[in-house]
Design an enzyme around this catalytic site. Structure first.
Site, PDB file in Angstrom:
ATOM      1  N   GLU A 102       0.873  -1.185   0.000  1.00  0.00           N
ATOM      2  CA  GLU A 102       0.000   0.000   0.000  1.00  0.00           C
ATOM      3  C   GLU A 102       0.900   1.222   0.000  1.00  0.00           C
ATOM      4  O   GLU A 102       2.132   1.088   0.138  1.00  0.00           O
ATOM      5  CB  GLU A 102      -0.938   0.001   1.214  1.00  0.00           C
ATOM      6  CG  GLU A 102      -2.101  -0.978   1.068  1.00  0.00           C
ATOM      7  CD  GLU A 102      -3.157  -0.856   2.163  1.00  0.00           C
ATOM      8  OE1 GLU A 102      -3.115   0.112   2.941  1.00  0.00           O
ATOM      9  OE2 GLU A 102      -4.013  -1.736   2.229  1.00  0.00           O
TER      10      GLU A 102
ATOM     11  N   HIS B  39      -8.886  10.112   2.211  1.00  0.00           N
ATOM     12  CA  HIS B  39      -8.469   8.962   1.393  1.00  0.00           C
ATOM     13  C   HIS B  39      -8.601   9.362  -0.071  1.00  0.00           C
ATOM     14  O   HIS B  39      -9.624   9.909  -0.479  1.00  0.00           O
ATOM     15  CB  HIS B  39      -9.350   7.743   1.709  1.00  0.00           C
ATOM     16  CG  HIS B  39      -8.776   6.460   1.213  1.00  0.00           C
ATOM     17  ND1 HIS B  39      -8.673   6.162  -0.127  1.00  0.00           N
ATOM     18  CD2 HIS B  39      -8.271   5.390   1.868  1.00  0.00           C
ATOM     19  CE1 HIS B  39      -8.121   4.954  -0.273  1.00  0.00           C
ATOM     20  NE2 HIS B  39      -7.864   4.471   0.932  1.00  0.00           N
TER      21      HIS B  39
ATOM     22  N   ARG C 224      -0.510   8.846   1.433  1.00  0.00           N
ATOM     23  CA  ARG C 224      -1.915   9.141   1.143  1.00  0.00           C
ATOM     24  C   ARG C 224      -2.190  10.639   1.001  1.00  0.00           C
ATOM     25  O   ARG C 224      -2.959  11.065   0.142  1.00  0.00           O
ATOM     26  CB  ARG C 224      -2.725   8.555   2.295  1.00  0.00           C
ATOM     27  CG  ARG C 224      -4.137   8.288   1.982  1.00  0.00           C
ATOM     28  CD  ARG C 224      -4.762   7.482   3.089  1.00  0.00           C
ATOM     29  NE  ARG C 224      -4.600   6.058   2.889  1.00  0.00           N
ATOM     30  CZ  ARG C 224      -5.045   5.139   3.747  1.00  0.00           C
ATOM     31  NH1 ARG C 224      -5.664   5.521   4.840  1.00  0.00           N
ATOM     32  NH2 ARG C 224      -4.891   3.858   3.496  1.00  0.00           N
TER      33      ARG C 224
ATOM     34  N   HIS D 197     -11.632  10.469   5.763  1.00  0.00           N
ATOM     35  CA  HIS D 197     -11.476   9.040   6.029  1.00  0.00           C
ATOM     36  C   HIS D 197     -11.095   8.747   7.472  1.00  0.00           C
ATOM     37  O   HIS D 197     -11.638   7.836   8.098  1.00  0.00           O
ATOM     38  CB  HIS D 197     -10.400   8.504   5.085  1.00  0.00           C
ATOM     39  CG  HIS D 197     -10.137   7.038   5.196  1.00  0.00           C
ATOM     40  ND1 HIS D 197     -11.111   6.090   4.932  1.00  0.00           N
ATOM     41  CD2 HIS D 197      -9.020   6.339   5.536  1.00  0.00           C
ATOM     42  CE1 HIS D 197     -10.598   4.878   5.107  1.00  0.00           C
ATOM     43  NE2 HIS D 197      -9.338   5.001   5.488  1.00  0.00           N
TER      44      HIS D 197
ATOM     45  N   ARG E 188      -1.438   9.302   8.659  1.00  0.00           N
ATOM     46  CA  ARG E 188      -1.325   7.886   9.042  1.00  0.00           C
ATOM     47  C   ARG E 188      -0.857   7.035   7.869  1.00  0.00           C
ATOM     48  O   ARG E 188      -1.366   7.158   6.743  1.00  0.00           O
ATOM     49  CB  ARG E 188      -2.691   7.372   9.532  1.00  0.00           C
ATOM     50  CG  ARG E 188      -2.720   5.894   9.794  1.00  0.00           C
ATOM     51  CD  ARG E 188      -4.012   5.475  10.460  1.00  0.00           C
ATOM     52  NE  ARG E 188      -5.185   5.622   9.640  1.00  0.00           N
ATOM     53  CZ  ARG E 188      -5.623   4.739   8.751  1.00  0.00           C
ATOM     54  NH1 ARG E 188      -4.952   3.631   8.524  1.00  0.00           N
ATOM     55  NH2 ARG E 188      -6.720   4.976   8.058  1.00  0.00           N
TER      56      ARG E 188
END
Ligand code: FAD
Ligand code: SIN
Length: 534
Positions: free
Chosen positions: A117, A234, A280, A341, A376
């Protein structure tokens, strides 16, 4: 307005039945009776919808130290490194325990399967049923909870407020959503594990329960909240008109999915060397900037170069959901847009969930240990719920028993003034609009001040038609919206998910510190500590 009130007592109270609440409850039940309260069905939580997986250093080519470095780097110079050390080093044991309790993560042969990811330098994300990781974790934790006779899960019980007297939390006041009866729950210790606040924005990946209640009730009670300016957007929520912002998991990019603009070009390489697998916050900002700079309205995820049978098998939930909206993700371009998100900030805690209020603990998304910094790392949240949920349980176990009797009077008068139910719809929609326009992916001082003014003048008045949980949620959303805009206005730099167009650079000299908000004090600052500096 007065109401009849029921009284209940238990040793430990947990608010929330997501990953953090369930894991905390399983720790506490070793030492006494536990009640875990949830405002909806006990299976309904952000955890239930988690797709991509859990990041954990368990693969043969991974190391805890490497997970540490990736987490700190994604956090953009704002992580509490001691908290990160705890997360990455205790994570493997928490996952092994979960597997012993029956969680079935996907395997390749007889080994765990790992995916990639954004911002991970290794394939370290384990997953279940392809893209239903959260559901499997909840199933395993609930199955384990059912084996404990001292643990009771109580659904449809909306916590209105924490009952705090002389800086000590004595329990909570709840509203039974079916009967509308109020109840005072008294306990030796309370753990808040009430999840996130996605619905402060209109476009969110979060389910309806995520209305920031825990942040707001803790603030009302005098708790210290920090890092409230750091909201994670997100990058890839489904962006079809009239359709909920369903999450399209980042693991799809981890398996090779591309982002394309309306001209069909892959554009992420222009924004970051890791392209689609950049952190992200970088991807979300790139999408918004790409839309603005090209005057095109849409960005797409493209999986058409991947094998269709692999995509269907690996991402069954995303495949089926999109098919329901008329999109075949193996073939069609999928329109996506950033959506609110996750909240990096929250109730300030130490590494055992302790807050500044005695006997009140917090864990999971509502808490802020500083582990995520300003952004995060993907799939670190479920791990956080397991690691810090267990630790908050351990922290609460150290609270000494006190003979609080159910009849011991708690003054409820101060809890009986709430916003009017009649204002509900207008309030939620208009505050969501303000937050989208002024406190989203790109922010500016002028916009944030305008937002603060508009939010500050939103009406609140007495509840006159009986207790209404939607009205209470809206009051909570208003509180957290004000906290986010206040902190975002104060931080005059760009870091992680907080991007100020008027201060586009990171400024370590001035801003390597947390902003702490507390109802009973002016905003204050707290220095960041690195792991090697106690
Ligand atoms: P939650 O799981 O949200 O649980 C909150 C609980 O609190 C619920 O039981 C709720 O009923 C209760 N509650 C709230 N308010 C009240 C109230 N007033 N009274 C009573 N009860 C209340 N993270 C990852 O690490 N990996 C992923 O793959 C991933 N995918 C995600 C996908 C989606 C669509 C979403 C929304 C999030 C995802 N996340 C992921 C983030 C992660 O799921 C959450 O941050 C995490 O599950 C939060 O767990 P929690 O226990 O803190 O809260
Ligand atoms: C996702 O599956 O993309 C969500 C992962 C996360 O929130 O960490």
């Amino acid at each position: 307005m007065r109401a009849d009130v029921d009284y209940q007592q238990t040793d430990y109270l947990v608010i929330g039945s997501g990953v953090a609440g369930l894991r905390a409850a399983l720790e506490l039940v070793k030492a006494g009776s536990v009640v875990a309260l949830a405002k909806a069905d006990t299976g309904e939580s952000n955890t239930e919808y988690a797709q991509g997986g859990v990041a954990v250093a368990l693969s043969d080519d991974d190391e805890v130290e490497c997970h540490f470095v990736d987490t700190v780097s994604a956090g953009d110079g704002h992580c509490d490194e001691n908290a990160v050390k705890v997360l990455v080093s205790e994570g493997p044991a928490r996952i092994s325990e979960l597997i012993e309790w029956g969680a079935a993560f996907d395997q390749e042969g007889n080994k765990l399967a790992f995916t990639g990811e954004g911002a991970h330098s290794r394939r370290r994300v384990i997953h279940a049923h392809g893209d239903s990781t959260g559901r499997e974790i909840v199933r395993a934790l609930r199955q384990r909870a059912q084996m404990e006779s001292g643990l009771r899960l109580v659904p449809h019980t909306f916590i209105i407020d924490l009952l705090v007297e002389n800086d000590r939390c004595r329990g909570v006041l709840s509203l039974d959503r079916a009967s509308s009866r109020l109840c005072v729950w008294q306990a030796r210790a309370v753990i808040l594990a009430s999840g996130g606040l996605g619905h402060v924005y209109r476009d969110t990946t979060n389910p309806d329960i995520a209305t920031g209640d825990g942040f707001a009730m803790a603030y009302r009670a005098g708790a210290r909240l920090c890092d409230m300016e750091f909201v994670q957007f997100h990058p890839t929520a489904l962006a079809l008109p009239g359709v909920p912002r369903f999450l399209i998991t980042e693991a799809i990019r981890g398996e090779g999915g591309y982002l394309r603009n309306q001209r069909g070009e892959r554009f992420m390489e222009r924004y970051h060397e890791r392209a689609e697998l950049a952190p992200r916050d970088v991807v979300s900002r790139a999408i918004v900037q790409e839309i603005q700079s090209t005057s095109q309205s849409e960005i797409y995820l493209d999986l058409s170069h991947l094998r269709p049978d692999f995509v269907r098998r690996r991402f069954p939930r995303v495949y089926q959901t999109c098919l329901g909206y008329g999109l075949d993700i193996t073939r069609d371009r999928v329109p996506v847009h950033p959506a609110a998100h996750y909240m990096m900030g929250g109730i300030e805690t130490d590494l055992y969930g302790r807050t500044n209020i005695k006997n009140l603990f917090a864990a999971g998304e509502v808490a802020c240990t500083g582990v995520h910094g300003a952004n995060r790392l993907a799939s670190n949240s479920l791990l956080e719920g397991l690691v810090f949920g267990a630790r908050a349980g351990q922290g609460a176990l150290s609270v000494e028993s006190r003979a609080d009797s159910p009849a011991d009077p708690i003054d409820l008068n101060s809890f009986l003034a709430r916003p009017a139910a009649a204002e509900v719809a207008a309030e939620r929609l208009s505050l969501q609009k303000i937050m989208r326009n002024f406190a989203g992916v790109l922010r500016s001082g002028d916009g944030l001040r305008e937002a603060a003014k508009a939010l500050g003048s939103m009406p609140t008045s007495q509840l006159d038609g009986g207790w209404d949980s939607t009205a209470l949620e809206n009051a909570n959303l208003l509180t957290v919206a004000r906290l986010i805009t206040q902190a975002a206005e104060v931080r005059k730099e760009s870091r992680g998910s907080h991007y100020r167009m008027d201060y586009p650079s990171r400024d370590d000299e001035t801003w390597r510190k947390r902003i702490v908000l507390c109802r009973t004090a002016e905003p204050s600052f707290k220095p960041l500590l690195d792991a090697d500096r106690p």
